[in-house]
Scaffold this active site. Structure first.
Site, PDB file in Angstrom:
ATOM      1  N   HIS A 121      -3.652  -5.633  -7.595  1.00  0.00           N
ATOM      2  CA  HIS A 121      -4.709  -5.835  -6.667  1.00  0.00           C
ATOM      3  C   HIS A 121      -5.891  -4.751  -6.627  1.00  0.00           C
ATOM      4  O   HIS A 121      -5.468  -3.707  -7.244  1.00  0.00           O
ATOM      5  CB  HIS A 121      -3.893  -5.547  -5.299  1.00  0.00           C
ATOM      6  CG  HIS A 121      -4.240  -5.989  -4.062  1.00  0.00           C
ATOM      7  ND1 HIS A 121      -5.503  -4.898  -3.371  1.00  0.00           N
ATOM      8  CD2 HIS A 121      -4.424  -7.132  -3.184  1.00  0.00           C
ATOM      9  CE1 HIS A 121      -5.858  -5.693  -2.241  1.00  0.00           C
ATOM     10  NE2 HIS A 121      -5.255  -6.620  -2.230  1.00  0.00           N
ATOM     11  N   ASP A 198       2.582   0.318  -6.068  1.00  0.00           N
ATOM     12  CA  ASP A 198       1.895  -0.546  -5.157  1.00  0.00           C
ATOM     13  C   ASP A 198       3.057  -1.531  -4.793  1.00  0.00           C
ATOM     14  O   ASP A 198       3.396  -2.499  -5.361  1.00  0.00           O
ATOM     15  CB  ASP A 198       0.767  -1.265  -5.694  1.00  0.00           C
ATOM     16  CG  ASP A 198       0.216  -2.337  -4.567  1.00  0.00           C
ATOM     17  OD1 ASP A 198       0.821  -2.661  -3.847  1.00  0.00           O
ATOM     18  OD2 ASP A 198      -1.007  -2.846  -5.017  1.00  0.00           O
ATOM     19  N   GLN A 201       3.690  -5.942  -1.868  1.00  0.00           N
ATOM     20  CA  GLN A 201       4.339  -7.332  -1.789  1.00  0.00           C
ATOM     21  C   GLN A 201       5.803  -7.079  -2.216  1.00  0.00           C
ATOM     22  O   GLN A 201       6.373  -8.320  -2.257  1.00  0.00           O
ATOM     23  CB  GLN A 201       3.506  -8.226  -2.891  1.00  0.00           C
ATOM     24  CG  GLN A 201       2.051  -8.384  -2.765  1.00  0.00           C
ATOM     25  CD  GLN A 201       1.953  -9.215  -1.389  1.00  0.00           C
ATOM     26  OE1 GLN A 201       2.871  -9.919  -0.652  1.00  0.00           O
ATOM     27  NE2 GLN A 201       0.783  -9.299  -0.881  1.00  0.00           N
ATOM     28  N   LYS A 224       2.458  -6.751   6.123  1.00  0.00           N
ATOM     29  CA  LYS A 224       3.034  -7.857   5.514  1.00  0.00           C
ATOM     30  C   LYS A 224       4.378  -8.072   5.751  1.00  0.00           C
ATOM     31  O   LYS A 224       4.700  -8.910   5.101  1.00  0.00           O
ATOM     32  CB  LYS A 224       2.495  -7.627   4.152  1.00  0.00           C
ATOM     33  CG  LYS A 224       1.051  -7.581   3.722  1.00  0.00           C
ATOM     34  CD  LYS A 224       0.994  -7.158   2.214  1.00  0.00           C
ATOM     35  CE  LYS A 224      -0.709  -6.946   1.984  1.00  0.00           C
ATOM     36  NZ  LYS A 224      -1.444  -8.056   2.289  1.00  0.00           N
ATOM     37  N   CYS A 361      -8.300 -10.659  -4.252  1.00  0.00           N
ATOM     38  CA  CYS A 361      -8.538  -9.063  -4.604  1.00  0.00           C
ATOM     39  C   CYS A 361      -7.811  -8.728  -5.861  1.00  0.00           C
ATOM     40  O   CYS A 361      -7.180  -7.910  -6.046  1.00  0.00           O
ATOM     41  CB  CYS A 361      -7.834  -8.300  -3.409  1.00  0.00           C
ATOM     42  SG  CYS A 361      -8.583  -8.593  -1.835  1.00  0.00           S
TER      43      CYS A 361
END
Ligand code: PLP
Length: 407
Positions: A121, A198, A201, A224, A361
């Site tokens: 991302h 990261d 997700q 999220k 993104c």
């Protein structure tokens, strides 16, 4: 609880959009919020809205206890050792920027390497690009396999003794790929580099244990996973955080302020300059309780069923290409013939179906896929097989509408 029962806990999902029941398939962008989180925010503002860590009045004490209680929930959620290792941030983006600007500034020099992947991302690309530019360092990319996965042989080849930082997404927001973080972390550490993850997700969808991942930093966002926007967290290994300089200076983060010099509070508060995101953190804590109560075995199993069902239902559609590997988290990114993804999303929207269209993104990944944009359906705990039936039917309509492009 099955998905239909879970859905009832999300008030927003009980509505018609463009004359049809809302089918929300954009949870990778932001998830909807369960009533427990909404009520927790409401309770904060109605009953004990106050600043934290200041003064001794009763409301301030309740707010501080709730705020710090939320930090403890994040610690337990990630299986970190200490709350000192949990810094509240605005989200994944600010968490990764904190690592790049603080740790990166002090540990990366000219000619050093920072290693990421082309599937990242923008939030896990640009902070490193900027750091590399500031320092004259080299930004290197681990190449991807044709199916959008990472081969550890390539990881071994890309990370060298000049590598100082490796930063990889745990789960791709476009391909759904679940990356082998613990193996990559071992290779990073073998070469003397640190491993940042990261987790935007992954944390909402799969069980995260930072000890099993073996990472040094882990960034994720509350919004999220059922929490409010504007709040997230950075886990950092204590030895690293202790030596890092704050990047936001001002109130709340200081110990002593003189005319020409100041000292900082201890961890984690030295990184939380200014009035913190109090309501956000408290709501984030409620979201963590919510997903933890559902249980990640159930969440993962449910999303796997939705992904398998999507492949089954969408396989019949001629001219539909699904990007990414078969083994994946709950994200299905696709291209429908020559129809522009924005047109697909517009037709679906008219049916009450919310999907994302664009570059997600992830412009370097779009380039790698050789597309300018894609459409994406992304799932969460409240989605049902009926939602996927609606998506499949909507895509048939889109095909009919743009029929000429298939001739
Ligand atoms: N990383 C990934 C993989 C994401 O999907 C996102 C959000 O879409 C981010 C980072 C950025 O998260 P935020 O905007 O909450 O900072």
């Amino acid at each position: 609880m099955n998905a239909k029962e879970i859905k009832k806990l999300f008030p927003i999902l009980d509505q018609q959009v463009n004359g049809n029941p809302l089918v929300y398939l954009d949870s990778a962008a932001t998830s909807q919020k369960p009533i427990q989180v909404i009520e927790k925010l409401d309770d904060y503002y109605r009953r004990y809205n106050s600043n934290v860590h200041r003064g001794v009045h009763t409301l301030g004490t309740i707010a501080t206890d709730e705020y710090e209680g939320a930090r403890e929930k994040v610690r337990a959620f990630l299986n970190a050792d200490e709350v000192a290792e949990i810094v509240f941030t605005r989200g994944t983006t600010t968490a990764l920027n904190l690592v790049a600007q603080s740790y990166g500034n002090d540990h990366v020099s000219e000619g050093d390497e920072i290693v990421i992947t082309p599937m990242e991302h923008h939030s896990n690309i640009i902070p490193w690009q900027q750091l590399a530019k500031r320092k004259g360092a080299v930004l290197k990319y681990i190449p991807l396999q044709a199916d959008g996965t990472i081969d550890l042989v390539d990881v071994e080849k890309t990370i060298t003794e000049r590598t100082k930082i490796v930063s990889v997404m745990h789960v791709s927001n476009v391909l759904g790929t679940i990356n082998p973080i613990s193996d990559i972390a071992k290779i990073a550490h073998k070469n003397g580099a640190i491993m940042a993850v990261d987790g935007a997700q992954s944390a909402p969808h799969i069980e995260v244990d930072i000890k099993e991942l073996g990472c040094d930093f882990f960034a994720f966002s509350g919004h999220k996973m059922g929490g409010p926007t504007g709040i997230g967290a950075l886990y950092g290994r204590k030895e690293l955080l202790e030596k890092m300089e704050p990047i936001d200076f001002g109130g709340e983060m200081i110990d002593f302020v003189g005319l020409h010099d100041s000292t900082w509070k201890e961890l984690p508060w030295k990184f939380e300059g200014g009035t913190p995101i109090i309501a956000g953190a408290i709501g984030f804590g409620a979201a963590i309780d919510f997903v933890s109560d559902l249980g990640f075995n159930e969440i993962e199993q449910h999303e796997k069923e939705l992904v398998d069902y999507s492949f089954e239902r969408l396989a019949d559609l001629k001219d539909l290409t699904i990007f990414g590997p078969k083994e994946r988290a709950g994200v299905v990114t696709f291209q429908l013939g020559d129809v522009h993804p924005h047109d697909v999303a517009t037709v679906l929207d008219a049916e009450g179906i919310a999907v994302r269209a664009g570059h997600h993104c992830a412009q370097p990944l779009m380039k790698w896929l050789n597309v300018v944009a894609t459409a994406r359906a992304s799932y969460y705990v409240y989605n049902t097989k009926e939602d996927i039936d609606a998506l499949a039917n909507g895509l048939v309509k889109a095909k009919e509408y743009f029929g000429d492009v298939f001739s």
